[in-house]
Motif scaffolding. Sequence first.
Motif, short mmCIF file in Angstrom:
data_model
loop_
_atom_site.label_atom_id
_atom_site.label_comp_id
_atom_site.label_asym_id
_atom_site.label_seq_id
_atom_site.Cartn_x
_atom_site.Cartn_y
_atom_site.Cartn_z
N LYS A 169 0.85 -1.20 0.00
CA LYS A 169 0.00 0.00 0.00
C LYS A 169 0.89 1.26 0.00
O LYS A 169 0.68 2.18 -0.78
CB LYS A 169 -0.91 -0.03 1.23
N HIS A 187 2.55 1.71 -3.36
CA HIS A 187 1.58 2.23 -4.34
C HIS A 187 1.36 3.73 -4.15
O HIS A 187 1.30 4.49 -5.12
CB HIS A 187 0.27 1.44 -4.19
N ASN A 216 2.56 5.49 -7.22
CA ASN A 216 1.37 5.87 -7.97
C ASN A 216 1.16 5.04 -9.23
O ASN A 216 1.13 5.57 -10.34
CB ASN A 216 1.51 7.35 -8.33
N LEU A 217 1.03 3.74 -9.06
CA LEU A 217 0.87 2.85 -10.22
C LEU A 217 -0.38 3.24 -11.00
O LEU A 217 -1.42 3.51 -10.43
CB LEU A 217 0.72 1.39 -9.75
N GLY A 218 -0.28 3.27 -12.30
CA GLY A 218 -1.44 3.65 -13.13
C GLY A 218 -1.06 3.71 -14.59
O GLY A 218 -0.19 2.96 -15.05
N LYS A 219 -1.67 4.62 -15.29
CA LYS A 219 -1.46 4.74 -16.73
C LYS A 219 0.04 4.87 -17.06
O LYS A 219 0.75 5.61 -16.40
CB LYS A 219 -2.21 5.97 -17.25
N ASP A 246 2.09 2.34 -16.89
CA ASP A 246 2.83 1.26 -16.23
C ASP A 246 2.42 -0.09 -16.79
O ASP A 246 1.28 -0.27 -17.24
CB ASP A 246 2.52 1.24 -14.72
N LEU A 302 -4.62 -3.70 -4.30
CA LEU A 302 -4.37 -2.26 -4.46
C LEU A 302 -5.40 -1.60 -5.38
O LEU A 302 -5.53 -0.38 -5.40
CB LEU A 302 -2.96 -2.01 -5.03
N THR A 359 -5.43 -1.40 -8.68
CA THR A 359 -4.95 -0.71 -9.89
C THR A 359 -5.41 -1.51 -11.11
O THR A 359 -5.66 -2.71 -11.01
CB THR A 359 -3.41 -0.65 -9.95
N ASP A 360 -5.51 -0.84 -12.25
CA ASP A 360 -5.92 -1.61 -13.43
C ASP A 360 -4.82 -1.59 -14.51
O ASP A 360 -5.09 -1.53 -15.70
CB ASP A 360 -7.25 -1.09 -14.00
N ILE A 361 -3.56 -1.64 -14.06
CA ILE A 361 -2.46 -1.65 -15.03
C ILE A 361 -2.36 -3.02 -15.69
O ILE A 361 -2.73 -4.03 -15.08
CB ILE A 361 -1.10 -1.26 -14.39
#
Length: 373
Positions: free
Chosen positions: A17, A20, A24-27, A29, A45, A47-49
């Motif tokens: 956590k 993350h 800042n996992l995201g677009k 990645d 978490l 995320t939708d990576i």
Amino acid sequence: MQALRVAPKIYIFDSFKEFHEEFNLGKGDILVTNEWMYTPYIKPLGTDIPVIYQEKYGKGEPSDEMIDAMVSEMKKYEYDRIIAFGGGTIVDICKILALEPAEKSVDLFTGKKKPVKVKELVVIPSTCGTGSEVTNVAIAELKTLHTKKGLAVEETYADAAVLIPESLQGLPDYVFATSSIDALIHAAESYLSPKANPFTEMYSLKAMTMIMEGYKTLLKKGNNAENRKALLKDFLLASNYAGIAFGNAGCGAVHALSYAIGGAFHVPHGEANYQFFTEIFKTYMRKNPTGKIASINEIFANILDCHVEDVYDELENLLNQLIAKKPLREYGMSEAQIDEFAKMTVDNQQRLLANNYVYLSDEEIRDIFANLY
Ligand SMILES: [Fe+2]
């Protein structure tokens, strides 16, 4: 003389956590991991990576075929940062995936294609052995060339090494044992390397002490996941320290000789190393007992609470509780392979043999294989 370089930035978090929140996992990645690591640690978490499960592309150690298949899958996504979360296989593969793709990845290993780093690489190790998160070494089996080769260039360093002790929670007992013994050997070999210096020695010594003290505590209670929990941070830090030490000072004969067994009989790297560890150190002792090996023996003897003359026996008594030491013929080695493996080691492993504590002749290398056969 350059004494120490740690190329990636090193981060440590108590939980995924926290990782993350900072990363800042995201677009942009993409995550490369195993499904059994994704489910407990990343999925919660939210995320939708995109996720690539390495196990879909082959089992065991990295190969050029595995890398090529992953490259073509990853072309489907747009990303500029790779999050590599896993053991040595995933980390080594991702060091190559962060480079400009070659038509065939084998070309990067043979030098036909120049390595150009095009993606940011964040590595989260899930074992406590390779130290690969801080080294630039990527090793793969090149199926087309029937050989194993390493690539170690500036471009194969990760940008960030992220240590999260809870990622070791699911390690099976045997993987914990082989990976941490590998780290112990990284620390011991780099300590004795002629390239060692006061900085690398500090990392080596701390790693050796943390791993050996950890084993003592653990083996009193029993080596299982529950008993390891309180020690995971120590083992993860120790394998990272050992990685920093050998990334700068190098490993030597133990790694050099063990590749023959590892390659021929598919013995896991840490187990293969252990088969050679004490025998090589005994050979070093016979050749130059008063140099740095005397101080390493004293350190081991202090931790093991034994006389320095008994240090290798006591070391084996401790480590045998984690991995069995057995004659090499039990792996399938034949007597004729004593000469064959000795020659192979001398021919192919000079990069490592150059880091030996003392010079070992071809005959002495042969004798080590013969004594362990
Ligand atoms: Fe190793």
